[in-house]
Design a protein around this motif. Sequence first.
Motif: not given
Length: 323
Positions: A260-273, A287-296
């Motif tokens: 949705t952010l990309a659809d409106h030209a809003i750049l997803p900059y950071y996902l913070h732990q 963090i292990k789950k966060g990495l799994h989500l990013l890989n998906q």
Amino acid sequence: MTTTTLPRWRQIQRSNITRHDQLIEFLKIEKSTTLINPKFPLNLPIRLAKKMPKGTLDDPLTRQFVPLLNEAHITSGFTPDPVGDRGCQRTPKLLHKYSGRALLVTTSACAMHCRYCFRQQYPYETQIKDYTQELDILSRDDSISEAILSGGDPLSLSDQKLKQLIENLNQIPHLRRIRLHSRFPIGIPERITLEILHTLTQSPKQIYFVTHINHPRELDTTVLAALARLQHIGIPVLNQAVLLHQVNDDIETLHQLFETLADHAILPYYLHQLDRVQGTAHFEVPIKKGLHLLNQLRGRLPGYAIPQYVQDLPSTASKTVIL
């Protein structure tokens, strides 16, 4: 100044839910031991409260803004200053942690109080009258090319004070960019006033606007229209989110948010732990789950719609990218 002469956004802000009993009544929650009157005050914009389902605390928006009993838990490894703000103070209002940029703590006030806020125990000045000392330091240090306006939330300042601050920053020759960090658009989008747009349009320096959206339900047509007004005057809008347990730690939520952010030209900059401030352990995602989500996400979205997964650690030269 009377309420009737206040700007509309300030009048709306005054309707924020700030009392425990008011919150219980609005959300139709039975008085329960799961809610507390916290040290970090409740502060919830009405427009966000209206998006929360009644009679339950099991909701991603509710969890972000409603103080739960979990906040009273003392957890090893969680501290009052998890990112090392106090160790990089040049003044109580000027933080210089990273090379080339410095952060101005413009105010302690916010549009809302996020329950995981890493600065909820920051020693803010009780009354910030001006930024004379901070502007002087910035003007004398030509290694700094970017000024970051944060807080609190810089949009808590009046239009006039914000205009004056930006004009003062514009007088510093070696500054090249001014960055504003704000969560106002999701709670009080009316804050993006014509006066603010005019001030930003007049700045000869490149302006960046970084908002903070964690869940797709924070977005709606009014919020997106407010952010589009910034984009229409040439200001890049970026988003940083925090990975939060039972808020956005699943692939469907993150996919919908970043697409949705990309659809409106809003750049997803950071996902913070999560920044490990005391009282927020119930929000932490491994963090292990966060990495799994990013890989998906990499298998679902184009590269520009995927944020960097980062951690803000004390005494480091930059955000630490989690690989």
